[in-house]
Design a protein around this motif. Structure first.
Motif, PDB file in Angstrom:
ATOM      1  N   GLU A  42     -58.337   3.548 -32.861  1.00 50.15           N
ATOM      2  CA  GLU A  42     -59.639   3.970 -33.387  1.00 50.15           C
ATOM      3  C   GLU A  42     -60.738   2.950 -33.100  1.00 50.15           C
ATOM      4  OE1 GLU A  42     -62.464   6.389 -34.967  1.00 50.15           O
ATOM      5  OE2 GLU A  42     -60.387   6.872 -34.413  1.00 50.15           O
ATOM      6  N   GLN A  45     -61.766   3.397 -29.544  1.00 52.17           N
ATOM      7  CA  GLN A  45     -62.503   4.645 -29.350  1.00 52.17           C
ATOM      8  C   GLN A  45     -63.902   4.572 -29.945  1.00 52.17           C
ATOM      9  OE1 GLN A  45     -60.147   8.082 -30.471  1.00 52.17           O
ATOM     10  NE2 GLN A  45     -58.293   7.199 -29.596  1.00 52.17           N
ATOM     11  N   LYS A  46     -64.036   3.930 -31.106  1.00 55.49           N
ATOM     12  CA  LYS A  46     -65.360   3.755 -31.712  1.00 55.49           C
ATOM     13  C   LYS A  46     -66.278   2.957 -30.789  1.00 55.49           C
ATOM     14  CE  LYS A  46     -64.456   3.970 -36.704  1.00 55.49           C
ATOM     15  NZ  LYS A  46     -64.457   3.173 -37.962  1.00 55.49           N
ATOM     16  N   GLU A  48     -66.086   2.740 -27.524  1.00 55.39           N
ATOM     17  CA  GLU A  48     -66.441   3.557 -26.364  1.00 55.39           C
ATOM     18  C   GLU A  48     -67.469   4.635 -26.706  1.00 55.39           C
ATOM     19  OE1 GLU A  48     -62.903   3.220 -23.124  1.00 55.39           O
ATOM     20  OE2 GLU A  48     -62.874   4.999 -24.402  1.00 55.39           O
ATOM     21  N   ARG A  49     -67.557   4.999 -27.976  1.00 54.14           N
ATOM     22  CA  ARG A  49     -68.582   5.961 -28.397  1.00 54.14           C
ATOM     23  C   ARG A  49     -69.866   5.268 -28.825  1.00 54.14           C
ATOM     24  NH1 ARG A  49     -63.995   8.717 -31.017  1.00 54.14           N
ATOM     25  NH2 ARG A  49     -64.525   7.600 -32.941  1.00 54.14           N
ATOM     26  N   ASN A 108     -65.181   6.978 -19.836  1.00 52.87           N
ATOM     27  CA  ASN A 108     -65.063   6.360 -21.147  1.00 52.87           C
ATOM     28  C   ASN A 108     -65.185   4.861 -20.926  1.00 52.87           C
ATOM     29  OD1 ASN A 108     -64.572   8.824 -22.332  1.00 52.87           O
ATOM     30  ND2 ASN A 108     -62.369   8.511 -22.574  1.00 52.87           N
ATOM     31  N   SER A 134     -69.611   7.110 -21.860  1.00 49.38           N
ATOM     32  CA  SER A 134     -69.312   7.495 -23.236  1.00 49.38           C
ATOM     33  C   SER A 134     -70.171   6.765 -24.263  1.00 49.38           C
ATOM     34  CB  SER A 134     -67.825   7.271 -23.531  1.00 49.38           C
ATOM     35  OG  SER A 134     -67.478   5.895 -23.389  1.00 49.38           O
ATOM     36  N   ARG A 140     -66.577  10.872 -26.177  1.00 56.35           N
ATOM     37  CA  ARG A 140     -65.698  10.407 -25.108  1.00 56.35           C
ATOM     38  C   ARG A 140     -64.688  11.494 -24.759  1.00 56.35           C
ATOM     39  NH1 ARG A 140     -60.825   8.387 -26.677  1.00 56.35           N
ATOM     40  NH2 ARG A 140     -60.795   6.661 -25.183  1.00 56.35           N
TER      41      ARG A 140
END
Length: 200
Positions: A42, A45-46, A48-49, A108, A134, A140
């Protein structure tokens, strides 16, 4: 046609083990320990966003792995992911554009990497009509919304698009929308796909 290219292990070779090797050397933590604890979860991913800062990303990832690194040390390791551009892929992008196709990159990625690859590998941006990243879009892959966004911005239907990515989950998500999606398994996937008369 609209040709959509992922970046890592499609246009440019990357290897996360190189990153962990640098962090191991700088922190003194065994490489096996880092391999065991490092996940693209997470926090990753956070970042990359674009939802957390580079510093927050570094702090949280170091905490997850149980290592102490300065932000500069973390960044040095993070940028070592890049090995080199794939010249055969760049040549294909160039040919497609010369033939009148639209060529874009959908990746991403994150701000830390954005400070690195455009400087060291300018041929990626030079041979693309647009970059969809992203951290700029706040979403993403494999989120279907990011593919729909690119199609809408470019003015193409899913049936008019071809997508190349090295992650099966991303390929499946694009395919579910009606995009012709190809899984890139090695540096020869693109040359094989475009061999003979396939570039038209």
């Amino acid at each position: 046609m609209l040709y959509i290219f992922d970046m890592g292990n499609v246009l440019i070779d990357i290897d996360f083990k190189r990153v962990l090797g640098v962090w191991s050397n700088l922190s003194g933590a065994p490489l096996a320990h880092l391999i065991e604890r490092f996940t693209l979860g997470e926090v990753f991913q956070k970042h990359e966003r674009g939802e957390i800062s580079d510093q927050q990303f570094a702090e949280q990832l170091c905490h997850e792995m149980g290592i102490a690194l300065s932000f500069e040390q973390f960044s040095a390791g993070w940028q070592s992911i890049f090995i080199g551009v794939r010249p055969e892929a760049i040549a294909i992008m160039k040919t497609l554009r010369e033939q009148g196709h639209r060529v874009v990159v959908l990746s991403n990625t994150n701000r830390l990497h954005l400070e690195h690859w455009p400087v060291h590998y300018p041929e990626i941006e030079q041979n693309a009509d647009a970059l969809y990243l992203s951290q700029d879009l706040g979403m993403r892959k494999p989120d279907p919304a990011i593919f729909k966004y690119v199609l809408e911005k470019e003015g193409f239907t899913p049936q008019e698009a071809v997508f190349f990515d090295d992650v099966a989950e991303n390929v499946n998500a694009a395919s579910a929308l009606g995009i012709q999606a190809i899984l890139v398994t090695d540096s020869q996937t693109l040359p094989r796909h475009f061999s003979g008369d396939q570039i038209t």
